[in-house]
Scaffold this motif. Structure first.
Motif, mmCIF file in Angstrom:
data_model
loop_
_atom_site.group_PDB
_atom_site.id
_atom_site.type_symbol
_atom_site.label_atom_id
_atom_site.label_comp_id
_atom_site.label_asym_id
_atom_site.label_seq_id
_atom_site.Cartn_x
_atom_site.Cartn_y
_atom_site.Cartn_z
ATOM 1 N N SER A 1 -72.059 55.744 106.884
ATOM 2 C CA SER A 1 -71.328 55.303 108.071
ATOM 3 C C SER A 1 -71.402 56.310 109.221
ATOM 4 O O SER A 1 -71.218 55.940 110.377
ATOM 5 C CB SER A 1 -69.865 55.022 107.720
ATOM 6 O OG SER A 1 -69.243 56.185 107.208
ATOM 7 N N GLU A 2 -71.695 57.583 108.919
ATOM 8 C CA GLU A 2 -71.728 58.597 109.969
ATOM 9 C C GLU A 2 -73.142 58.938 110.445
ATOM 10 O O GLU A 2 -73.315 59.488 111.524
ATOM 11 C CB GLU A 2 -71.061 59.885 109.472
ATOM 12 C CG GLU A 2 -69.567 59.756 109.260
ATOM 13 C CD GLU A 2 -68.826 59.378 110.526
ATOM 14 O OE1 GLU A 2 -69.254 59.790 111.620
ATOM 15 O OE2 GLU A 2 -67.821 58.647 110.430
ATOM 16 N N ALA A 3 -74.162 58.629 109.666
ATOM 17 C CA ALA A 3 -75.541 58.919 110.071
ATOM 18 C C ALA A 3 -75.939 58.014 111.231
ATOM 19 O O ALA A 3 -75.342 56.943 111.430
ATOM 20 C CB ALA A 3 -76.483 58.710 108.893
ATOM 21 N N LEU B 1 -81.289 56.908 120.321
ATOM 22 C CA LEU B 1 -81.262 58.173 121.057
ATOM 23 C C LEU B 1 -80.823 57.970 122.500
ATOM 24 O O LEU B 1 -80.080 58.792 123.049
ATOM 25 C CB LEU B 1 -82.643 58.824 121.002
ATOM 26 C CG LEU B 1 -83.079 59.343 119.623
ATOM 27 C CD1 LEU B 1 -84.557 59.720 119.637
ATOM 28 C CD2 LEU B 1 -82.228 60.531 119.206
ATOM 29 N N ALA B 2 -81.267 56.863 123.110
ATOM 30 C CA ALA B 2 -80.852 56.576 124.489
ATOM 31 C C ALA B 2 -79.358 56.316 124.548
ATOM 32 O O ALA B 2 -78.663 56.785 125.464
ATOM 33 C CB ALA B 2 -81.625 55.375 125.016
ATOM 34 N N GLN B 3 -78.843 55.582 123.578
ATOM 35 C CA GLN B 3 -77.408 55.307 123.537
ATOM 36 C C GLN B 3 -76.612 56.583 123.288
ATOM 37 O O GLN B 3 -75.579 56.821 123.924
ATOM 38 C CB GLN B 3 -77.116 54.285 122.434
ATOM 39 C CG GLN B 3 -75.664 53.859 122.348
ATOM 40 C CD GLN B 3 -75.420 52.943 121.166
ATOM 41 O OE1 GLN B 3 -74.927 53.359 120.131
ATOM 42 N NE2 GLN B 3 -75.771 51.671 121.313
ATOM 43 N N ALA B 4 -77.092 57.427 122.360
ATOM 44 C CA ALA B 4 -76.394 58.674 122.061
ATOM 45 C C ALA B 4 -76.417 59.612 123.260
ATOM 46 O O ALA B 4 -75.435 60.312 123.538
ATOM 47 C CB ALA B 4 -77.038 59.345 120.856
ATOM 48 N N PHE C 1 -76.511 64.642 112.529
ATOM 49 C CA PHE C 1 -77.247 64.800 113.790
ATOM 50 C C PHE C 1 -76.351 64.732 115.017
ATOM 51 O O PHE C 1 -76.556 65.455 115.994
ATOM 52 C CB PHE C 1 -78.341 63.732 113.884
ATOM 53 C CG PHE C 1 -79.122 63.778 115.168
ATOM 54 C CD1 PHE C 1 -80.069 64.763 115.383
ATOM 55 C CD2 PHE C 1 -78.890 62.839 116.163
ATOM 56 C CE1 PHE C 1 -80.776 64.810 116.570
ATOM 57 C CE2 PHE C 1 -79.589 62.878 117.354
ATOM 58 C CZ PHE C 1 -80.549 63.868 117.559
ATOM 59 N N SER C 2 -75.349 63.861 114.993
ATOM 60 C CA SER C 2 -74.503 63.697 116.184
ATOM 61 C C SER C 2 -73.622 64.915 116.448
ATOM 62 O O SER C 2 -73.078 65.065 117.546
ATOM 63 C CB SER C 2 -73.622 62.455 116.034
ATOM 64 O OG SER C 2 -72.659 62.654 115.018
ATOM 65 N N ARG C 3 -73.428 65.762 115.422
ATOM 66 C CA ARG C 3 -72.622 66.987 115.526
ATOM 67 C C ARG C 3 -71.136 66.714 115.765
ATOM 68 O O ARG C 3 -70.389 67.613 116.159
ATOM 69 C CB ARG C 3 -73.164 67.917 116.624
ATOM 70 C CG ARG C 3 -74.571 68.414 116.352
ATOM 71 C CD ARG C 3 -75.022 69.387 117.410
ATOM 72 N NE ARG C 3 -76.389 69.847 117.171
ATOM 73 C CZ ARG C 3 -77.047 70.674 117.974
ATOM 74 N NH1 ARG C 3 -76.470 71.144 119.074
ATOM 75 N NH2 ARG C 3 -78.278 71.031 117.689
ATOM 76 N N SER D 1 -69.185 63.500 111.238
ATOM 77 C CA SER D 1 -70.565 63.449 110.751
ATOM 78 C C SER D 1 -70.951 64.749 110.048
ATOM 79 O O SER D 1 -71.650 64.731 109.029
ATOM 80 C CB SER D 1 -71.527 63.168 111.916
ATOM 81 O OG SER D 1 -71.519 64.228 112.849
ATOM 82 N N LEU D 2 -70.482 65.883 110.579
ATOM 83 C CA LEU D 2 -70.760 67.154 109.913
ATOM 84 C C LEU D 2 -70.063 67.220 108.555
ATOM 85 O O LEU D 2 -70.627 67.720 107.572
ATOM 86 C CB LEU D 2 -70.317 68.318 110.801
ATOM 87 C CG LEU D 2 -71.116 68.515 112.092
ATOM 88 C CD1 LEU D 2 -70.497 69.626 112.937
ATOM 89 C CD2 LEU D 2 -72.581 68.847 111.781
#
Length: 487
Positions: free
Chosen positions: A237-239, A93-96, A150-152, A156-157
């Protein structure tokens, strides 16, 4: 209600409560609650596993809850991977947040959905009937799809929608099989779908076989067996990397347990050989389809995803062989795959920070620029390849030997050949990833290096412990409990 039944309810209730608690609180408090809740959940689940190991000859089997040797193993695996996933999530989460600046407001929702997913996932191995198991698997789809996207980001979507649609279609096919089963079982109500009631199917072995094939073909979409595995590489790979670990190391084998219970329950109606043949078919096809991808140069998480396809095939083959040696191999393989695969996905967070292009291309020479991270990635890939003394080497030997023991010589020989090809592909990836041509880049911080080193040390210790267990497990009371039958 026995102590194990009470613990089984608590195993599901604790993470469900935490999911509700993290939503309304500030971000830092939510993270603290999530970490404390993870240790609480894992503690209760491991206590249930220890009690089951002490009561192997007396499994709990009811309409709603079942606690047996296989279920206890899966609950422990899901609990351990879930605990590690929560602990590694703050770093992701910190990296994102650093990358996009928008994750801070969604930390609470991330932990809430992750805990809901974990709670339902823990319930799957404990489901006392096929209907409840199907509903729980469907619930994992809804929760995990939110986490995959989650990353939107666009990709990933897209992966989340692909995962949601394909697995839901598969579960629709499985539901059709369940309907066919219900129509032929004399007992009415929810009890008609209990694992014991399935053995009373009275509409003939041919109809039972049709229902069984529909059920396993539908579950195959969720397990990631070929040829219905198309969602797996994109979703994994996208999660977020910690979520990918939970998907691959815990979700896939938990759903596979439902297929295993179905095989055991319907074998008296269909015939043991016929029920096992379906599992062997999915196992061989999955193993064969995975090999060409393991020989390709793939981004790190995508490589791990195709490795999941291979290993779920190996587990299916072990269950299909059904001998003491094969089932000992299955038990070791489930636990060792969870450790090795989760380690690989947890390493993806520092890998992306170290080399941002790792999301799109294969990385090489990581051990030259970030020795600790290269070591962790090497441990993960070496274990997954079956490089001795990896526990996956011993489990694969046990499964292949179990195939010969079961009188399925050509299947066992084909399995050994395909595993050798898979080893060569992953061994090449291991060499390229760790000691291949390196880029001159090392901007890692001391704290990050310590975290990665700790991950490597812990995973190595667990894998070596499982290697020792693989030598002891054949002939043990645990394997005897598996061989005697699932509840």
């Amino acid at each position: 209600m026995t102590s194990r039944e009470q613990l089984a309810w608590a195993v599901v209730a604790v993470p469900a409560i935490v999911a509700l608690l993290v939503l309304p609180v500030p971000r830092r408090v939510a993270t603290t609650i999530a970490v404390v809740g993870a240790f609480s959940t894992a503690g209760v689940a491991l206590a249930l596993g220890v009690l089951e190991l002490r009561s192997l000859s007396d499994p709990v089997s009811g309409t709603w809850i079942v606690v047996d040797a296989a279920g206890g193993l899966l609950v422990c695996v899901v609990a351990a991977v879930g605990l590690a996933t929560i602990l590694f999530s703050p770093a992701y989460l910190a990296q994102a947040e650093h990358a996009s600046g928008s994750v801070a407001r969604r930390t609470q929702s991330y932990f809430a959905v992750l805990y809901a997913f974990w709670a339902v996932l823990l319930a799957v191995p404990l489901a006392g009937n096929l209907g409840t198991a199907w509903l729980l698997i469907e619930a994992t789809t809804a929760a995990s799809a939110l986490l995959v996207g989650f990353s939107r980001r666009g990709r990933s979507l897209e992966a989340a929608w692909k995962y949601l649609i394909l697995t839901s279609l598969g579960l629709g096919v499985a539901l059709l099989g369940i309907v066919v089963l219900v129509a032929g079982i004399p007992v009415g109500g929810i009890g008609a779908l209990s694992w014991h009631a399935l053995t009373t199917y009275a509409s003939g072995s041919r109809n039972a076989l049709v229902a069984y094939v529909l059920l396993l073909a539908g579950l195959a979409a969720k397990i990631g067996w070929a040829p219905v595995h198309n969602w797996l590489p994109d979703a994994h790979s996208e999660a977020p990397p910690p979520v990918s670990a939970l998907l691959s190391a815990a979700l896939l084998p938990a759903v596979l347990l439902v297929a295993w219970r179905s095989e055991h329950s319907l074998a008296p109606v269909i015939g043991v050989r016929g029920a096992q043949d379906v599992l062997i078919f999915f196992g061989l096809v999955s193993l064969a389809v995975a090999i060409p991808f393991l020989w390709r140069s793939l981004p790190w998480k995508r490589l791990l995803a195709y490795s999941s396809l291979e290993h779920m095939g190996v587990i299916a083959l072990g269950i299909g062989f059904g001998t003491p040696l094969a089932l000992a191999g299955v038990a070791v393989h489930i636990a060792a795959h969870a450790v090795a695969k989760a380690t690989g996905f947890y390493a993806a967070t520092p890998l992306i920070a170290h080399e941002p292009r790792a999301t799109e291309r294969a990385v090489t020479g990581v051990a030259r620029t970030f020795p600790a991270l290269g070591s962790v990635m090497g441990i993960s890939l070496g274990a997954l390849a079956g490089l001795p003394p990896s526990p996956l080497f011993f489990s694969e030997v046990l499964i292949v030997a179990g195939g010969f023991e079961a009188g399925r010589s050509w299947v066992a020989g084909a399995t050994a050949f395909l595993l050798a090809l898979g080893f060569l592909g992953l061994a090449h990836a291991l060499l390229e990833t760790t000691v291949g041509k390196a880029r001159r880049r090392d901007a890692t911080q001391r704290r990050e290096r310590r975290t990665v080193a700790a991950l490597g040390g812990l995973s190595l210790a667990l894998l070596l412990g499982l290697s020792a267990a693989a030598l002891w497990l054949p002939g043990s009371s645990f394997v005897a409990a598996l061989l005697e039958g699932l509840s």
